[in-house]
Design an enzyme around this catalytic site. Structure first.
Site, mmCIF file in Angstrom:
data_model
loop_
_atom_site.group_PDB
_atom_site.id
_atom_site.type_symbol
_atom_site.label_atom_id
_atom_site.label_comp_id
_atom_site.label_asym_id
_atom_site.label_seq_id
_atom_site.Cartn_x
_atom_site.Cartn_y
_atom_site.Cartn_z
ATOM 1 N NE ARG A 192 -2.976 -0.323 3.216
ATOM 2 C CZ ARG A 192 -3.847 -0.995 3.975
ATOM 3 N NH1 ARG A 192 -5.069 -1.166 3.559
ATOM 4 N NH2 ARG A 192 -3.491 -1.500 5.129
ATOM 5 C CB VAL A 241 -8.255 -0.561 -5.499
ATOM 6 C CG1 VAL A 241 -9.274 -0.657 -6.621
ATOM 7 C CG2 VAL A 241 -7.148 0.423 -5.886
ATOM 8 C CD GLU A 242 -3.046 -1.693 -3.329
ATOM 9 O OE1 GLU A 242 -2.435 -0.903 -2.586
ATOM 10 O OE2 GLU A 242 -2.505 -2.275 -4.273
ATOM 11 N N GLY A 243 -8.225 -0.903 0.028
ATOM 12 C CA GLY A 243 -8.759 -0.278 1.231
ATOM 13 C C GLY A 243 -9.397 1.050 0.879
#
Length: 757
Positions: A317, A439-441
């Site tokens: 991230r 995306v990715e949280g």
């Protein structure tokens, strides 16, 4: 009775009982998230007195000779091969030669060690490659980014068995296998615990033999590279109803690694993420049987899936999306500054209007700060840190500031950025914004729950130790440990309150600053705010306890303060690393003042809404005796920051290094813009001469000798280049409308009526 025993039994024990009542137990998924990654500079900030000397002394991110050669060779070649306009409206996928090139040059194996056939690049190189490619094409950037981020390659290197690594990593490195990772399902997005994808331990047939394995049923969506993937990492909930593994029925989230050719696995149709045609789509599995050794890491890793994912995210991230955001912010800065210089209204470049300068300064500030924080974060990753809280800060704030930059760029460009076509260099970046935000949280979740929510536990010097003591099933041992940690915490808080008082009442004048750094005033202000943040965090945790989890707006504001301290330090660190370039000073000043303004907003929000009013007043009295400061960049600071983007010079180049502006294309909108900008800035003295003479007729100026033949030629060339840049695309009706014939017929039929009228 010793003093220690008296303190434990008479003082700590009642507090221990009270704390147990207000602090909820840590869930398994929370524990996995907390245990994932490491504490780095976030821990320094939570102490209230960060060691800035250590940060300044940290080596900056750098590339090896091999990595630099890759940037100058294959990366530039790839950028010249892609065209986001054609991808969106014609090809709808990367052309086959591009896929072949990606495989041949091992773009999918950047992070895979050389012993497995990969490139073995550093995190810095990974970030720089993604950033440069993303400046040329969002689609190509995502395609390269995903296999090197959260996916089978990363997970195999951390958790795979030797056999799994030996089999899969060479095939992933050379592109024989295209990976994807299946996490999100219709019922489970941010709440992975709601996952309905299941695996059941049972006997089944595999390659003609009856073996113990897992029967899978799953439905995954939003899976990048899913439609073309040959191998997938799969997250699912595992149960063992017959207790074959001897550890009970519910075994938790587990990760499997399986070829997509496995019987029962099917690719769905493609998703199209806002006309960004990177490969993305659903994957399904019905009665899929896999042997136990297809569990990532082998049977002993059963139930460790969530921890695996959080560990991988702790690093990933902080690289992929921040790198892509840095590219977009840099494109906005470079292009919008040039456009504001070449585009005129009322015979004046629009960048001279203060209404344009205000958003242009924000664009410049965001580009400088996002890239500063990206460089610092990847340098930490290269040192072996896996800072999960810092990565969450980067994910949210890089993508959010990128979004603001693109919005400002669209405003300044006006109609130029609205009309789609090859001449529109912002359209693909604009369409990609919601993808990075989601995306990715998802950003809402990341800001409200993760940055401070995890940071307060994971990064605080004592909080996690206290919570673990409260959760200890051995009450006596738990009380003993709690007594030790609680009083260390109390002493730390008392010292920090004194520190906050001194720094607050002196306005930060005697707060610490690094000995070998410039701009000590900005460093001292960060020290002042760090102490106030640490004190406020302790009081919020003390007065709200476990209820702070549900106070998402308070948590978000506290996270904003934590983030601004880190991002501000990254800017000052960049200023040092780049040799204290005096030309960059106005931009640094602008960013730092803006950061204090944003921290002030967050502090006021927390203090106004903290339920324990005594705690709010205590922080006000100690940290902000004259009120929470509300500094704001001056108009002159905004103007100086904006002008950096409209002037040729090294500072403009330092702001956007290694980005792709169409250098390898024969025709490219950004290349045309750069050309027009260079020509126009070069003829500035000629234009000034015409303004001073109050002459607008070029023919007359040439006839009277005011302009030489060479000056006239240069003026005509520059103005032709500008006309090409401000032009927008228009398409023949037959190409863009299936009803072209109908429209043409109606037009012809209306002519007699118009004549009759």
């Amino acid at each position: 009775m010793s003093f220690r025993e008296f303190r434990r039994d008479r003082l700590s024990k009642p507090i221990f009982g009270w704390a147990k009542g207000i602090m909820p137990p840590i869930s398994d998924t929370e524990r996995d998230a907390i245990d994932a990654g490491t504490v780095w500079w976030d821990g320094e900030i939570f102490t209230g007195t960060p060691d800035w000397d250590k940060l300044v002394a940290m080596p900056p991110a750098s590339l090896s000779a091999e990595e630099q050669a890759f940037m100058e060779g294959p990366v530039r070649e790839l950028c010249a091969m892609v065209d986001d306009w054609k991808l969106a409206w014609e090809d709808r996928d990367l052309p086959r030669p591009v896929w072949d090139f990606l495989r041949e040059k091992k773009f999918f194996g950047m992070i895979i060690p050389k012993k497995y056939g990969g490139l073995g690049f550093s995190n810095t190189a990974h970030s720089e490659v993604v950033r440069t490619i993303s400046s040329a094409s969002v689609v190509a950037g995502v395609t390269v980014m995903v296999p090197n981020s959260l996916g089978p390659g990363e997970l195999l290197m951390h958790f795979g068995t030797d056999e799994q690594r030996d089999h899969w990593l060479p095939r992933l490195a050379d592109g024989r296998e295209i990976p994807c990772f299946g996490l999100t399902s219709p019922e489970a997005g941010s709440d992975a615990a709601a996952m309905t994808d299941t695996g059941v331990v049972e006997y089944g047939e595999h390659e003609g033999e009856r073996v113990l394995g897992i029967r899978l049923n799953f439905e995954k969506r939003y899976i990048t590279l899913g439609p073309v993937a040959t191998v997938m990492g799969l997250a699912f909930k595992l149960s063992d109803p017959e207790n074959h593994l001897g550890a009970g029925e519910d075994r938790g989230i587990t990760v499997g690694l399986l070829p997509t050719s496995t019987p029962g696995v099917s690719h769905g149709d493609r998703h199209i993420p806002l006309l960004n045609h990177f490969q993305n789509g659903p994957l399904y599995g019905k009665d899929v049987f896999i042997p136990l050794d297809w569990v990532l890491g082998g049977p002993e890793r059963v139930g460790q899936g969530w921890k695996m994912l959080m560990t991988a995210l702790a690093a990933g991230r902080g690289i992929s999306l921040p790198s892509q955001s840095a590219a977009s912010a840099g494109i906005c800065a470079r292009a919008t500054g040039a456009y504001a210089r070449v585009r005129t209204q009322f015979n004046v470049p629009i960048g001279k209007f203060e209404g344009i300068q205000e958003p242009l300064a924000e664009i410049a500030a965001n580009a400088y700060q996002i890239d500063a924080a990206r460089r610092l974060t990847v340098a930490a990753l290269d040192e072996g840190h896996k800072p999960s809280v810092i990565s969450a800060i980067m994910k949210f704030h890089a993508t959010d500031r990128m979004r603001r930059s693109i919005e400002h760029a669209m405003d300044i460009h006006g109609g130029k950025a609205i009309i789609d076509g090859p001449k529109n260099y912002l359209g693909a970046q604009y369409r990609s914004v919601p993808i990075g935000i989601t995306v990715e949280g998802a950003n809402i979740l990341t800001r409200n729950l993760m940055i401070f929510g995890q940071g307060a536990i994971r990064s605080h010097p004592y909080m996690l130790k206290e919570l673990l003591a409260l959760s200890d099933e051995d009450q006596k041992r738990g009380l003993e440990e709690f007594d030790r940690q609680f009083w260390h915490h109390a002493g730390h808080s008392a010292l920090n309150a004194l520190r906050t008082f001194v720094r607050g009442w002196t306005g930060g004048l005697i707060a610490p600053a690094p000995r070998k750094a410039a701009l000590s005033g900005h460093w001292r202000q960060l020290s002042r705010y760090a102490a106030a943040f640490a004190l406020l965090s302790d009081l919020a945790l003390l007065t709200l306890g476990g209820a702070l989890k549900r106070k998402e707006m308070l948590s978000a504001r506290l996270g904003d303060i934590l983030a601004e301290i880190y991002l501000g330090a990254a800017v000052l660190k960049r200023f040092e690393d780049e040799g204290r370039q005096e030309a960059d000073r106005p931009l640094v000043d602008y960013v730092m003042v803006r950061g204090r303004q944003r921290m002030g907003v967050a502090f006021r929000g927390v203090l106004a809404n903290l339920q324990a009013r005594w705690a709010a007043w205590l922080v006000r009295a100690l940290a902000f005796p004259l009120g929470v400061p509300n500094p704001e960049p001056s108009d002159s600071e905004r103007t100086r920051a904006a002008e950096m983007l409209m002037e040729r010079g090294s500072q403009r180049d330092r702001l956007t290094p290694d980005l792709y502006f169409g250098q390898g294309h024969q025709s490219h909108a950004l290349k045309d813009l750069e050309h027009a900008f260079d020509l126009l800035t070069a003829i500035a003295p000629i234009e000034k001469k015409l303004r001073d003479a109050k002459v607008r007729d070029l023919d007359r100026a040439t006839e009277t000798g005011l302009l030489s033949a060479d000056e006239r030629r240069r003026l005509d060339e520059a103005r032709a280049a500008v006309a090409k840049v401000i032009a927008v695309d228009a398409f023949p009706m037959a190409e863009v409308s299936p009803l072209a014939d109908l429209h043409e017929t109606r037009e012809h039929r209306s002519e007699p009526r118009q004549a009759a009228e």
